[in-house]
Design a protein around this motif. Structure first.
Motif, PDB file in Angstrom:
ATOM      1  N   ARG A  56      58.397  18.799  52.823  1.00 35.20           N
ATOM      2  CA  ARG A  56      59.109  17.583  52.404  1.00 35.20           C
ATOM      3  C   ARG A  56      60.142  17.796  53.548  1.00 35.20           C
ATOM      4  NH1 ARG A  56      60.564  16.944  46.834  1.00 35.20           N
ATOM      5  NH2 ARG A  56      58.147  16.636  46.690  1.00 35.20           N
ATOM      6  N   GLY A  57      60.824  18.294  53.848  1.00 36.77           N
ATOM      7  CA  GLY A  57      61.059  17.721  54.922  1.00 36.77           C
ATOM      8  C   GLY A  57      60.538  17.931  56.045  1.00 36.77           C
ATOM      9  N   HIS A 117      49.342   3.936  49.450  1.00 34.07           N
ATOM     10  CA  HIS A 117      48.439   3.716  48.124  1.00 34.07           C
ATOM     11  C   HIS A 117      48.015   4.906  48.473  1.00 34.07           C
ATOM     12  CE1 HIS A 117      45.483   2.314  45.441  1.00 34.07           C
ATOM     13  NE2 HIS A 117      44.690   2.290  46.069  1.00 34.07           N
ATOM     14  N   SER A 118      47.766   5.054  46.996  1.00 37.62           N
ATOM     15  CA  SER A 118      46.992   6.479  46.342  1.00 37.62           C
ATOM     16  C   SER A 118      45.625   6.155  45.128  1.00 37.62           C
ATOM     17  CB  SER A 118      47.460   7.636  45.581  1.00 37.62           C
ATOM     18  OG  SER A 118      47.014   8.874  44.943  1.00 37.62           O
ATOM     19  N   PRO A 119      44.268   5.803  45.901  1.00 42.59           N
ATOM     20  CA  PRO A 119      43.233   5.923  44.722  1.00 42.59           C
ATOM     21  C   PRO A 119      43.725   6.876  43.722  1.00 42.59           C
ATOM     22  CG  PRO A 119      42.335   6.015  47.448  1.00 42.59           C
ATOM     23  CD  PRO A 119      43.625   6.454  47.074  1.00 42.59           C
ATOM     24  N   LEU A 157      46.910  16.511  40.959  1.00 42.07           N
ATOM     25  CA  LEU A 157      47.870  16.047  42.412  1.00 42.07           C
ATOM     26  C   LEU A 157      46.730  15.217  43.596  1.00 42.07           C
ATOM     27  CD1 LEU A 157      49.026  19.190  43.392  1.00 42.07           C
ATOM     28  CD2 LEU A 157      49.874  17.888  41.910  1.00 42.07           C
ATOM     29  N   ASN A 158      48.110  13.554  43.566  1.00 43.51           N
ATOM     30  CA  ASN A 158      47.205  12.830  44.636  1.00 43.51           C
ATOM     31  C   ASN A 158      48.000  13.095  45.686  1.00 43.51           C
ATOM     32  OD1 ASN A 158      47.408  11.934  42.157  1.00 43.51           O
ATOM     33  ND2 ASN A 158      48.354   9.651  42.178  1.00 43.51           N
ATOM     34  N   ASN A 177      49.725  16.027  51.539  1.00 44.16           N
ATOM     35  CA  ASN A 177      50.531  17.008  50.674  1.00 44.16           C
ATOM     36  C   ASN A 177      51.317  16.674  50.268  1.00 44.16           C
ATOM     37  OD1 ASN A 177      49.013  19.717  51.265  1.00 44.16           O
ATOM     38  ND2 ASN A 177      49.476  19.761  53.664  1.00 44.16           N
ATOM     39  N   GLU A 178      51.665  15.605  49.446  1.00 43.29           N
ATOM     40  CA  GLU A 178      52.910  15.382  48.891  1.00 43.29           C
ATOM     41  C   GLU A 178      52.201  14.932  47.686  1.00 43.29           C
ATOM     42  OE1 GLU A 178      55.491  14.904  47.030  1.00 43.29           O
ATOM     43  OE2 GLU A 178      56.809  14.976  49.267  1.00 43.29           O
ATOM     44  N   TRP A 179      52.239  15.086  45.736  1.00 40.66           N
ATOM     45  CA  TRP A 179      52.254  14.689  45.066  1.00 40.66           C
ATOM     46  C   TRP A 179      52.642  13.992  44.435  1.00 40.66           C
ATOM     47  CZ3 TRP A 179      54.518  16.134  40.633  1.00 40.66           C
ATOM     48  CH2 TRP A 179      55.360  17.508  41.298  1.00 40.66           C
ATOM     49  N   ARG A 180      54.363  13.850  44.465  1.00 38.29           N
ATOM     50  CA  ARG A 180      54.838  12.694  44.358  1.00 38.29           C
ATOM     51  C   ARG A 180      54.986  11.311  44.411  1.00 38.29           C
ATOM     52  NH1 ARG A 180      59.043  14.806  41.060  1.00 38.29           N
ATOM     53  NH2 ARG A 180      59.473  16.957  40.687  1.00 38.29           N
ATOM     54  N   ASP A 181      55.362  10.681  43.852  1.00 42.26           N
ATOM     55  CA  ASP A 181      54.861   9.272  44.007  1.00 42.26           C
ATOM     56  C   ASP A 181      56.325   8.795  44.568  1.00 42.26           C
ATOM     57  OD1 ASP A 181      52.536   8.793  43.664  1.00 42.26           O
ATOM     58  OD2 ASP A 181      52.707   8.852  40.993  1.00 42.26           O
ATOM     59  N   GLN A 182      57.589   8.435  44.342  1.00 41.66           N
ATOM     60  CA  GLN A 182      58.641   8.138  44.470  1.00 41.66           C
ATOM     61  C   GLN A 182      59.324   9.173  45.527  1.00 41.66           C
ATOM     62  OE1 GLN A 182      58.920   5.188  43.608  1.00 41.66           O
ATOM     63  NE2 GLN A 182      57.140   5.140  42.085  1.00 41.66           N
TER      64      GLN A 182
END
Length: 237
Positions: A125-126, A172-174, A185-186, A154-159
């Motif tokens: 993430r960093g 945006h994630s579909p 996982l988005n 490669n990031e599954w969290r939205d926030q």
């Protein structure tokens, strides 16, 4: 435009069948297709999908690295419908512990100038935060065009993880794309500038796409906003 991490043609059955991947791509109703992991990892990184006269199905391959045997930059490849003009290509390495890159393509689609940015962000993430900040800095130095940044984030969290994405872009994630069999996982997303309107988006769930990779493809349809439309939008917020 569509985006898909094809895992170098390796399917859920652990068989590498490029024809299966190409069959899925042929079915995309898109003007632009971004691919991640389109080349093999080991040197000299040959293309995972065969080209016939510079095409994959109906799509022309934008030659990002003419001096190499692959079709991508750090595995990121870009396909286009015939008739779309390539105005300029910029390739950058991204800051990371692992080799990553970004493709910035200025295109003219139906007489409209657009900028398509292909990404496959890092596993940490960093690093992803640093990579988004680097991309934003590169874009800020250019003349503005309506822009879409698409790929495997490669990031599954939205926030979390998107703090360095500038506020002139909407993320945006579909929907869930990973793993392709039963996705939850988005990982695959689009970020687009406010002079574009996202008309529709979806995760492609055809049988070829589900079997051909561990990710499902995503697709989005955009409308190029006029200046009056942009001013009206801003005024209503």
């Amino acid at each position: 435009m569509a985006s898909w991490n094809i895992r170098a043609g390796l399917g859920r059955d652990f068989r590498r069948r490029p024809a299966r991947t190409i069959d899925a791509i042929v079915g995309f109703d898109a003007d632009i297709v971004l691919l991640q992991e389109a080349d093999f990892r080991m040197h000299p990184r040959p293309a995972a999908l065969p080209r016939i006269h510079g095409r994959i199905g109906p799509f022309e391959v934008i030659d990002l690295t003419p001096a190499t045997v692959g079709i991508g930059w750090h595995g990121i490849a870009m396909l286009k419908r015939p008739g779309i003009e390539v105005d300029e290509i910029r390739l950058h390495d991204l800051p990371a512990l692992e080799p990553r890159g970004v493709v910035i393509a200025d295109l003219t689609v139906r007489d409209l100038a657009v900028r398509i940015v292909g990404v496959h962000l890092g596993l940490l993430r960093g690093n992803r935060r640093k990579q988004l900040d680097f991309i934003a800095t590169q874009l800020a130095a250019l003349d503005h065009r309506p822009t879409v940044i698409a790929g495997d984030y490669n990031e599954w969290r939205d926030q979390r993880g998107f703090e360095t994405l500038p506020d002139w872009l909407r993320l945006h994630s579909p929907g869930p794309t990973f793993p392709s069999g039963r996705p939850f996982l988005n990982l695959d997303r689009m970020a687009y500038s406010r002079d574009l309107d996202l008309l529709s988006s979806s995760v492609i769930a055809g049988p070829e796409a589900i079997m051909a990779s561990d990710h499902r493809p995503i697709i989005g349809r955009f409308r190029h906003l006029k200046s009056a439309d942009i001013a009206r939008r801003i005024g209503t917020k």
